[in-house]
Every structure is written in C-alpha cells, then in structure tokens.
Design an enzyme around this catalytic site. Sequence first.
Site, PDB file in Angstrom:
ATOM      1  N   GLY A   1     -15.406   1.819  -4.274  1.00 44.12           N
ATOM      2  CA  GLY A   1     -13.804   2.438  -3.899  1.00 44.12           C
ATOM      3  C   GLY A   1     -14.377   3.729  -4.112  1.00 44.12           C
ATOM      4  O   GLY A   1     -13.497   4.900  -4.685  1.00 44.12           O
ATOM      5  N   GLY A   2     -16.040   4.122  -4.435  1.00 45.02           N
ATOM      6  CA  GLY A   2     -16.231   5.594  -4.169  1.00 45.02           C
ATOM      7  C   GLY A   2     -17.453   5.621  -5.499  1.00 45.02           C
ATOM      8  O   GLY A   2     -17.960   6.619  -5.667  1.00 45.02           O
TER       9      GLY A   2
ATOM     10  N   PHE B   1     -20.919   6.466  -5.200  1.00 41.76           N
ATOM     11  CA  PHE B   1     -20.989   7.971  -5.750  1.00 41.76           C
ATOM     12  C   PHE B   1     -20.668   9.004  -6.346  1.00 41.76           C
ATOM     13  O   PHE B   1     -21.665  10.383  -6.957  1.00 41.76           O
ATOM     14  CB  PHE B   1     -20.799   8.443  -4.223  1.00 41.76           C
ATOM     15  CG  PHE B   1     -21.083   7.763  -3.358  1.00 41.76           C
ATOM     16  CD1 PHE B   1     -22.129   7.736  -2.114  1.00 41.76           C
ATOM     17  CD2 PHE B   1     -20.058   6.742  -2.615  1.00 41.76           C
ATOM     18  CE1 PHE B   1     -22.581   7.597  -1.063  1.00 41.76           C
ATOM     19  CE2 PHE B   1     -20.488   6.270  -0.806  1.00 41.76           C
ATOM     20  CZ  PHE B   1     -22.487   6.262  -0.963  1.00 41.76           C
TER      21      PHE B   1
ATOM     22  N   SER C   1     -13.712  -2.423  -1.122  1.00 45.11           N
ATOM     23  CA  SER C   1     -14.156  -1.725  -1.443  1.00 45.11           C
ATOM     24  C   SER C   1     -15.899  -1.888  -1.860  1.00 45.11           C
ATOM     25  O   SER C   1     -17.025  -2.089  -2.565  1.00 45.11           O
ATOM     26  CB  SER C   1     -14.046  -2.100  -3.501  1.00 45.11           C
ATOM     27  OG  SER C   1     -12.505  -0.747  -3.281  1.00 45.11           O
ATOM     28  N   PRO C   2     -16.410  -1.823  -0.845  1.00 47.47           N
ATOM     29  CA  PRO C   2     -17.534  -2.159   0.002  1.00 47.47           C
ATOM     30  C   PRO C   2     -18.634  -1.039  -0.517  1.00 47.47           C
ATOM     31  O   PRO C   2     -19.397  -0.981  -1.495  1.00 47.47           O
ATOM     32  CB  PRO C   2     -17.756  -1.992   1.413  1.00 47.47           C
ATOM     33  CG  PRO C   2     -16.691  -1.399   1.680  1.00 47.47           C
ATOM     34  CD  PRO C   2     -15.612  -1.645   0.812  1.00 47.47           C
ATOM     35  N   LEU C   3     -17.940   0.335  -1.205  1.00 48.94           N
ATOM     36  CA  LEU C   3     -18.893   0.974  -1.504  1.00 48.94           C
ATOM     37  C   LEU C   3     -18.184   1.180  -3.273  1.00 48.94           C
ATOM     38  O   LEU C   3     -18.371   2.875  -3.869  1.00 48.94           O
ATOM     39  CB  LEU C   3     -18.245   2.434  -1.020  1.00 48.94           C
ATOM     40  CG  LEU C   3     -19.097   2.707   0.440  1.00 48.94           C
ATOM     41  CD1 LEU C   3     -18.798   3.883   0.887  1.00 48.94           C
ATOM     42  CD2 LEU C   3     -20.470   2.187   0.586  1.00 48.94           C
TER      43      LEU C   3
ATOM     44  N   TYR D   1       0.631  -1.411   0.133  1.00 48.97           N
ATOM     45  CA  TYR D   1       0.210  -0.391  -0.291  1.00 48.97           C
ATOM     46  C   TYR D   1       0.934   1.664  -0.568  1.00 48.97           C
ATOM     47  O   TYR D   1       1.754   1.148   0.723  1.00 48.97           O
ATOM     48  CB  TYR D   1      -1.047   0.096   1.519  1.00 48.97           C
ATOM     49  CG  TYR D   1      -1.954  -0.909   1.267  1.00 48.97           C
ATOM     50  CD1 TYR D   1      -2.407  -1.439   0.050  1.00 48.97           C
ATOM     51  CD2 TYR D   1      -2.885  -1.243   2.145  1.00 48.97           C
ATOM     52  CE1 TYR D   1      -2.778  -2.535  -0.305  1.00 48.97           C
ATOM     53  CE2 TYR D   1      -4.207  -2.023   1.315  1.00 48.97           C
ATOM     54  CZ  TYR D   1      -4.250  -2.581   0.958  1.00 48.97           C
ATOM     55  OH  TYR D   1      -5.289  -3.758   0.522  1.00 48.97           O
TER      56      TYR D   1
HETATM   57  N1  NAP Z   1      -7.738  -7.318  -1.009  1.00 49.81           N
HETATM   58  C1  NAP Z   1      -7.612  -6.612  -1.289  1.00 49.81           C
HETATM   59  O1  NAP Z   1      -7.066  -7.156  -2.916  1.00 49.81           O
HETATM   60  C2  NAP Z   1      -7.763  -4.789  -1.263  1.00 49.81           C
HETATM   61  C3  NAP Z   1      -8.389  -4.349  -2.517  1.00 49.81           C
HETATM   62  C4  NAP Z   1      -8.944  -3.081  -2.514  1.00 49.81           C
HETATM   63  C5  NAP Z   1      -8.714  -2.420  -1.472  1.00 49.81           C
HETATM   64  N2  NAP Z   1      -8.633  -3.473  -0.013  1.00 49.81           N
HETATM   65  C6  NAP Z   1      -8.850  -2.515   1.179  1.00 49.81           C
HETATM   66  O2  NAP Z   1     -10.541  -2.411   1.617  1.00 49.81           O
HETATM   67  C7  NAP Z   1      -9.876  -1.390   1.764  1.00 49.81           C
HETATM   68  C8  NAP Z   1     -11.525  -0.095   1.842  1.00 49.81           C
HETATM   69  O3  NAP Z   1     -11.479  -0.359   0.051  1.00 49.81           O
HETATM   70  P1  NAP Z   1     -11.707   0.895  -0.752  1.00 49.81           P
HETATM   71  O4  NAP Z   1     -11.196   2.092  -0.308  1.00 49.81           O
HETATM   72  O5  NAP Z   1     -11.937   1.077  -2.066  1.00 49.81           O
HETATM   73  O6  NAP Z   1     -13.631   1.170  -0.088  1.00 49.81           O
HETATM   74  P2  NAP Z   1     -14.070   2.114  -0.487  1.00 49.81           P
HETATM   75  O7  NAP Z   1     -15.448   1.939   0.734  1.00 49.81           O
HETATM   76  O8  NAP Z   1     -15.367   1.877  -1.536  1.00 49.81           O
HETATM   77  O9  NAP Z   1     -14.083   2.967  -0.549  1.00 49.81           O
HETATM   78  C9  NAP Z   1     -13.767   4.344  -0.241  1.00 49.81           C
HETATM   79  C10 NAP Z   1     -13.042   5.902  -1.181  1.00 49.81           C
HETATM   80  O10 NAP Z   1     -14.364   6.350  -1.919  1.00 49.81           O
HETATM   81  C11 NAP Z   1     -14.944   7.581  -1.124  1.00 49.81           C
HETATM   82  N3  NAP Z   1     -16.345   8.001  -0.829  1.00 49.81           N
HETATM   83  C12 NAP Z   1     -16.246   8.976  -1.221  1.00 49.81           C
HETATM   84  N4  NAP Z   1     -18.099   8.231  -1.020  1.00 49.81           N
HETATM   85  C13 NAP Z   1     -17.806   8.218   0.108  1.00 49.81           C
HETATM   86  C14 NAP Z   1     -19.119   8.070   1.178  1.00 49.81           C
HETATM   87  N5  NAP Z   1     -20.086   8.513   1.069  1.00 49.81           N
HETATM   88  N6  NAP Z   1     -18.911   7.159   1.828  1.00 49.81           N
HETATM   89  C15 NAP Z   1     -17.547   6.555   1.921  1.00 49.81           C
HETATM   90  N7  NAP Z   1     -16.649   7.323   1.444  1.00 49.81           N
HETATM   91  C16 NAP Z   1     -17.337   7.304   0.469  1.00 49.81           C
HETATM   92  C17 NAP Z   1     -13.730   7.567   0.385  1.00 49.81           C
HETATM   93  O11 NAP Z   1     -13.512   9.214  -0.053  1.00 49.81           O
HETATM   94  P3  NAP Z   1     -13.333  10.112   1.446  1.00 49.81           P
HETATM   95  O12 NAP Z   1     -11.938   9.290   2.291  1.00 49.81           O
HETATM   96  O13 NAP Z   1     -13.314  11.383   0.985  1.00 49.81           O
HETATM   97  O14 NAP Z   1     -14.640   9.753   2.911  1.00 49.81           O
HETATM   98  C18 NAP Z   1     -12.886   6.775  -0.477  1.00 49.81           C
HETATM   99  O15 NAP Z   1     -11.793   7.396  -1.513  1.00 49.81           O
HETATM  100  C19 NAP Z   1      -8.830  -0.825   1.406  1.00 49.81           C
HETATM  101  O16 NAP Z   1      -8.488   0.650   2.896  1.00 49.81           O
HETATM  102  C20 NAP Z   1      -7.670  -1.775   2.153  1.00 49.81           C
HETATM  103  O17 NAP Z   1      -7.787  -1.942   2.841  1.00 49.81           O
HETATM  104  C21 NAP Z   1      -8.175  -4.695  -0.637  1.00 49.81           C
END
Ligand code: NAP
Length: 303
Positions: free
Chosen positions: A218-219, A222, A214-216, A59
């Site tokens: 990755g944003g 929205f 990436s439950p959202l 990361y």
């Molecule tokens: N195992 C794997 O291959 C893998 C791959 C990818 C990720 N991951 C893990 O999964 C975690 C989560 O993934 P993700 O970051 O893609 O998760 P996500 O919750 O789907 O996306 C988060 C992104 O969405 C944005 N966002 C926009 N509107 C939002 C709202 N209303 N609420 C929350 N977020 C909003 C956030 O920005 P703001 O910060 O401005 O809120 C952030 O940049 C990562 O940190 C990592 O630990 C694992």
Amino acid sequence: MNSHTMAPVALSTHGPQLSPIVAGAWRMAEWGMSVAQRVRWIEQCLDLGITSFDHADIYGHYTVEALFGEALEAQPSLRARLQLVSKCGIKLVCAQRPAHALKSYDTSRAHVLASVDASLQALRTDHLDLLLIHRPDALMDPDELADTFQGLRAAGKVLHFGVSNHSPSQVALLNRRVPLVTNQIELSPLHLNALGDGTLDQCLDLGLRPMIWSPLAGGRLFSADDERTRRVRDTLEALAREHQVSTATVAYAWILRHPARAVPITGSQRREALQEAVAALDVRLSAEDWYRVWEASEGRPVA
Ligand SMILES: NC(=O)c1ccc[n+]([C@@H]2O[C@H](COP(=O)([O-])OP(=O)(O)OC[C@H]3O[C@@H](n4cnc5c(N)ncnc54)[C@H](OP(=O)(O)O)[C@@H]3O)[C@@H](O)[C@H]2O)c1
C-alpha cells in the site's frame, strides 16, 4: 517493454485471460480525476499492455465503479479492449447504502445478484469478466453460492468466478462445487503470510494463479520508517542497483519469482509506477536474491 512479457495469461485452465499486471481501481475516488483524465488513465494502462482492471462494489464507498463506468461511456470502444474484475460480499454502512445497518459479509443469492446488477449498471457494461467473493463469509452456503454463480454465468452477466482473502479450506470447499479461477490475496516483501499458510501451495496444486493486492504494501514500502521496513527497503534498493531497475520493480520481481505465477495488481495512478510494475516481468531474481528479501523481512536467516 518486451512485447512477449505482456502477453495475456490464463488464470486457470478455465480462463480467463488477463494481462500479467492488473490495474487496481481501489483508490480512484481519491485521485480526483475528470472523466477525460480517467479515460486517459485507462488508455495509458492499455498502451502499457495492462488490459485488466480490478474493482469491487465497495471501492470509494460504492463510487469507483461508476467513476470508471463514466469513462467507458465517454469512450465506448474501450470496453472491448479490457477485462473487468469486480468483487462483492462486503456490506458497508454508508450513505450510498442506507439499508445496511451493520458492516457485515453477505454471500446470499439475493445479495450477490443485486450486487452484480449494481456493478454492471455502474460500470456501464453488460458483463464482468471475473467476479470474486471479497472476504470469507462465515455464513456462506457453498451450494447456494455455486448455484448463484452458475445462474450468473448462464445469464451472461459474469464469465468467471473466484474468491479473495480465502483460506485454503474455504477455496477447496467452493472449488469442489464450481471451478474457481483465482484467490486474490495480499503478498509483498512486508506481508509474507501466503508463503507459509498453504495459500500459495494450494494455488500451485489447483493450477490457479493468485492475484496479488498491495504488492508495495500500500506504499508503506516507501513511506514507513520502522526497523523492519527500513531493512526490507535497504535490501530492495541494493538489488535494484544490481539489476539496474527501480526499487518498486524489484518488489514486483520478488512476487513474480514465486512459482505460483502470481498476477500483481498495481494501485497507482502514475504512469511511471505502472511502467515500474511492467518492467518487473523482464527481471528474474535468483533464489538467493529472493531469500535476501525474505531474510530482511523476517529479520532472521532461514533455519
Ligand atoms: N482483494 C482485496 O481485499 C484487496 C485489498 C486491497 C487492494 N486490492 C486491490 O489491489 C490494488 C492494489 O492495492 P494497493 O493500492 O494497496 O497497491 P500498492 O501498489 O501496494 O500501493 C499503491 C499505493 O502506493 C503508493 N506508492 C508510493 N510509492 C510508490 C511507488 N514507487 N510505486 C507505486 N506506488 C507507490 C501509490 O501512490 P501513487 O498513486 O501516488 O503512485 C498508491 O497510493 C487495489 O487498487 C485494489 O484493486 C484488493
């Protein structure tokens, strides 16, 4: 927040106990936080009952674990209050790893041991609570990897093991040699693969809770403006009005509604967004609510 809902959950009968919502550190290098702000972010998570933190060696191009480790060093009492998950097995070509000539996967004993030692050093800790193999390595030798895991456990460096993005047959292959506690996978109203490819069936069958990345989306839930996303967003917004919660909370509740009892990983730096994830633990969607989202995502009713 309902204090019952934030009680720790066991990923499997072998453990470990994690918080039912995990905080993801993937994007931490982009947040541009000072050490004090990183300490504050960790404390905010803990205040909300989010005690588990998801990392990977790669990361931030191999920088995020050290950013988090600096915060733990600044506030050493935090380590005992949280669980650290990290991953290895991907080799990126970048300035931090000049020896890497090609982006590739590596689950050899030498690479896994070196990667864990580097993660422990960067995180300023003596153990990981959970280590995951980040992506399936076509050259994985399951016997060698199981033996490597057992050595890491015997040395006290890693307490539990799992995989990420692995197919059911890949999970089964390794799990027959060493007990795995999770498969960390992508799932969201915009990414439904795990529902139909046997991944969640296997988690149910083996009693492993999947961790969800990436439950959202990755944003993109929205920000994207394509037809499918607009359909899904409209449906989530309608459910949000009915349940009197935010759209993000409904997206988390949709994931949590599946009987695999998934553990979502939030990706946000914002306290309100972390709260929206936690709030989903108190929302129970009906099966019809759940299928409304499925239908919006697939663009068709069920057969
Ligand atoms: N195992 C794997 O291959 C893998 C791959 C990818 C990720 N991951 C893990 O999964 C975690 C989560 O993934 P993700 O970051 O893609 O998760 P996500 O919750 O789907 O996306 C988060 C992104 O969405 C944005 N966002 C926009 N509107 C939002 C709202 N209303 N609420 C929350 N977020 C909003 C956030 O920005 P703001 O910060 O401005 O809120 C952030 O940049 C990562 O940190 C990592 O630990 C694992």
